[in-house]
Design an enzyme around this catalytic site. Structure first.
Site, PDB file in Angstrom:
ATOM      1  N   LYS A   1       9.048  63.323  70.473  1.00 49.76           N
ATOM      2  CA  LYS A   1      10.022  64.316  70.934  1.00 49.76           C
ATOM      3  C   LYS A   1      11.240  64.274  70.023  1.00 49.76           C
ATOM      4  CE  LYS A   1      13.556  64.556  73.431  1.00 49.76           C
ATOM      5  NZ  LYS A   1      14.249  65.676  72.765  1.00 49.76           N
TER       6      LYS A   1
ATOM      7  N   GLY B   1      21.838  57.623  72.063  1.00 52.45           N
ATOM      8  CA  GLY B   1      23.040  57.084  72.676  1.00 52.45           C
ATOM      9  C   GLY B   1      22.764  55.982  73.675  1.00 52.45           C
TER      10      GLY B   1
ATOM     11  N   GLU C   1      17.043  51.624  70.002  1.00 54.69           N
ATOM     12  CA  GLU C   1      18.066  51.528  68.954  1.00 54.69           C
ATOM     13  C   GLU C   1      19.154  52.501  69.337  1.00 54.69           C
ATOM     14  OE1 GLU C   1      20.390  52.551  66.297  1.00 54.69           O
ATOM     15  OE2 GLU C   1      18.717  53.412  65.160  1.00 54.69           O
TER      16      GLU C   1
ATOM     17  N   GLY D   1      23.717  52.977  70.211  1.00 51.79           N
ATOM     18  CA  GLY D   1      24.940  53.295  69.491  1.00 51.79           C
ATOM     19  C   GLY D   1      25.568  52.109  68.786  1.00 51.79           C
TER      20      GLY D   1
ATOM     21  N   CYS E   1      24.543  55.851  63.490  1.00 50.30           N
ATOM     22  CA  CYS E   1      24.702  54.746  64.439  1.00 50.30           C
ATOM     23  C   CYS E   1      25.284  53.508  63.763  1.00 50.30           C
ATOM     24  CB  CYS E   1      23.366  54.424  65.082  1.00 50.30           C
ATOM     25  SG  CYS E   1      22.049  54.052  63.897  1.00 50.30           S
TER      26      CYS E   1
ATOM     27  N   GLU F   1      32.260  54.999  70.749  1.00 52.37           N
ATOM     28  CA  GLU F   1      31.561  55.596  69.614  1.00 52.37           C
ATOM     29  C   GLU F   1      31.928  57.080  69.506  1.00 52.37           C
ATOM     30  OE1 GLU F   1      27.145  55.452  67.627  1.00 52.37           O
ATOM     31  OE2 GLU F   1      27.268  55.870  69.775  1.00 52.37           O
TER      32      GLU F   1
END
Length: 576
Positions: A175, A229, A250, A252, A284, A385
């Protein structure tokens, strides 16, 4: 005239999705790249069903590793052959400068080739024996893997999730992000052309809250690899935990970049600029917190601000461009709100903070690189972030002060250290809470190096020498070169394979003793198959003999050295 929708890939079939259409817009000028017939929950269900069938089918399940490696290498060749078109499409899809997207395409090619090479040369493992047996530890595919990738570097992220999962023998439901789905669809079509079995790969653009959530919740999906995120990752991890499914997350970052007073300041400033402002800060691992030792703080910040103002912000297809537009107007507005927040927290914007005034850039979502000073590490602009071209500069006094400030963050993805003193660099790197630390460089990544974060930056590691490990399970198979004594002693009941009426009362397994039987020993003492009754008669599985077994040694009429066949069940041996 009806607008033509770009199809998606559902279980290896190009078809229109049943969700709301998605429009990919070029951030450079607002033009439409493509309108995609997005996926729906029903499309996810169909894709997973087809994926499970393809993954379990003999064409894929029985395919030898070196043959799978050949398909991966073929995919790498096809991507490389279309590198210019893919780089251009990636630049239009998310606004990255063309020089960066060429590097991303090269990264995708390298990923497929590296994973193919690892698969070609990989082997399984014999564990150290702790008894008279051997155990083989092997990798088995999980089955159907869900892969959810971000919009900032889709072609590289797609490759890093697709190649290892396919190498491990899995099927993949990918996706991509709704803001930049087009290049992912191109990669999916390339995999079909490379010869992967039908149904093995799906590409389902759509809403994360519906399509992405359904992939995670679907009972047929055995693992999900997610890049995005922290808040979304935490929600997906909760859903995965309810079905006891493994995940690779994996997330922020708010990565610190550190400049000691003894560093090569010219080299350090250029590295800091690249670490935060490449990819427009939409990364990131962006080095968004700058810690400078106090004696050189003012000097470093002055040079940094001057060079930040000199960076060329321009059209992403211009070869001279160093910073392109942000992904959407809404995202740019969010970054501008953080710049205003930094001012309200007492900060000073010493560079950027505004949109470029060039008329040719007015239609795009551009923003000048921004440097903020005058705030502490506890300010929101230093803790949250931003995911944009905003750098917060903070002074520090000594190593202890630095480590305390740098580690004071919910994130722990990356860090950079600039110093000429290698022992100090090593000491600092080991003390930083970060998944990867660069010394006198930044953003130097390799598919052969483990990648992942700590704390709210995620869990597990991807890439490295075993890139398929997160999408596979280890299974142990133990074999014995000879019959091995089992730990149980049977004193009553039926031997395996016998009905209760066929057993002698008080039958028992006797270890290491013949108990009056003159019969030939059929195994070592305590052998599990050597069942004997109280009179010493053999009660082997499936035997109907009712009396003690007669020794064949010395029987008349028997040729020496030749073994006679045992009596048929239900009959006693003839007397000698």
């Amino acid at each position: 005239m009806t607008e033509q929708l770009r199809p998606i890939i559902v279980g290896g079939v190009l078809q229109e999705g049943r969700g709301e259409p998605l429009t990919s817009t070029d951030p450079a000028d607002g033009s439409t790249v493509a309108t995609v017939a997005a996926a729906s929950v029903q499309d996810v269900d169909l894709a997973v069903e087809r994926a499970a069938d393809a993954q379990a089918g003999p064409a894929w399940r029985r395919m030898l590793p070196h043959v799978r490696a050949r398909l991966l290498a073929r995919a790498a060749d096809l991507i490389e052959a279309r590198r210019d078109d893919l780089a251009l499409l990636q630049s239009r899809d998310n606004g990255k400068p063309i020089t960066e997207t060429r590097a991303l395409v090269a990264s995708a090619v390298g990923t497929f080739r590296y994973v193919a090479a690892v698969l070609e040369s990989s082997d399984e493992r014999l564990t150290v024996p702790r008894g008279p047996y051997l155990t083989m530890s092997v990798h088995e595919p999980i089955g159907v893997v869900g892969a959810i990738t971000p919009w900032n570097s889709p072609i590289a992220s797609d490759a890093q999730k697709l190649a290892p999962a396919l190498a491990g023998g899995n099927a993949v439901v990918l996706k991509p992000a709704g803001w930049a789905p087009v290049v992912s669809l191109e990669i999916g079509e390339i995999l079909l052309e490379a010869g992967f079995p039908p149904g093995l790969v799906s590409v389902l653009p759509g809403s994360g809250g519906t399509v992405g959530q359904r992939i995670v919740d679907h009972p047929g999906v055995g693992h999900v690899s997610f890049t995005g995120g922290a808040s979304t990752g935490r929600r997906l991890a909760g859903s995965a935990a309810r079905k006891l499914m493994t995940t690779s997350l994996e997330l922020g970052g708010k990565s610190p970049t550190i400049v000691f007073a003894d560093a090569d300041l010219d080299l350090a400033v250029n590295g800091v600029l690249y670490g935060i402002f490449s990819s427009q800060g939409q990364s990131c691992i962006a080095g968004s917190r700058l810690f400078v030792q106090r004696p050189v703080f003012d000097e470093v910040v002055a040079v940094l601000a001057e060079r930040a103002d000199a960076l060329r912000v321009g059209h992403p297809r211009d070869e001279r461009t160093q910073m392109g537009p942000l992904i959407t107007a809404g995202h740019r507005a969010s970054v501008e709100e953080y710049i205003a927040l930094g001012r309200s927290e007492g900060g000073t914007v010493v560079a950027g903070g505004v949109r470029p005034d060039a008329p040719e850039l007015s239609a795009g979502t551009y923003l000048r690189p921004t440097v903020i000073t005058g705030v502490g590490n506890d300010a929101r602009v230093a803790q949250e972030e931003i995911f944009g071209p905003v750098l917060v500069a903070i002074p520090f006094d000594d190593e202890a002060d630095l480590i305390a400030q740098a580690n004071d963050s919910v994130y722990g993805l990356a860090a950079g250290v600039w110093t000429r003193d290698f022992p100090k660099a090593w000491r600092t790197a080991r003390a930083l809470q970060a998944g990867q630390v660069w010394i006198n460089t930044y953003k130097q990544l390799s598919i052969a190096t483990p990648f992942g974060g700590l704390k709210d930056s995620g869990s597990t590691r991807e890439k490295a020498r075993t890139p398929s490990a997160p999408t596979s399970v280890r299974r142990a198979s133990t074999s014995t070169p000879a019959a091995v004594r089992c730990p149980w002693r049977l004193t009553s009941g039926s031997p395996p394979g016998r009905r209760p009426s066929e057993t002698r009362p008080r039958a028992r397994l006797v270890r290491g003793r013949r108990e009056g039987s003159a019969g030939r020993r059929r195994g070592p003492p305590g052998w599990c198959g050597d069942w004997r009754g109280t009179d010493g008669s053999a009660l082997r599985s499936g035997s109907r003999r009712s009396g003690p077994r007669r020794s064949r040694r010395g029987s008349p009429g028997r040729r020496r050295g030749r073994r006679s066949a045992p009596p048929r069940p239900g009959r006693r041996a003839a007397p000698a």
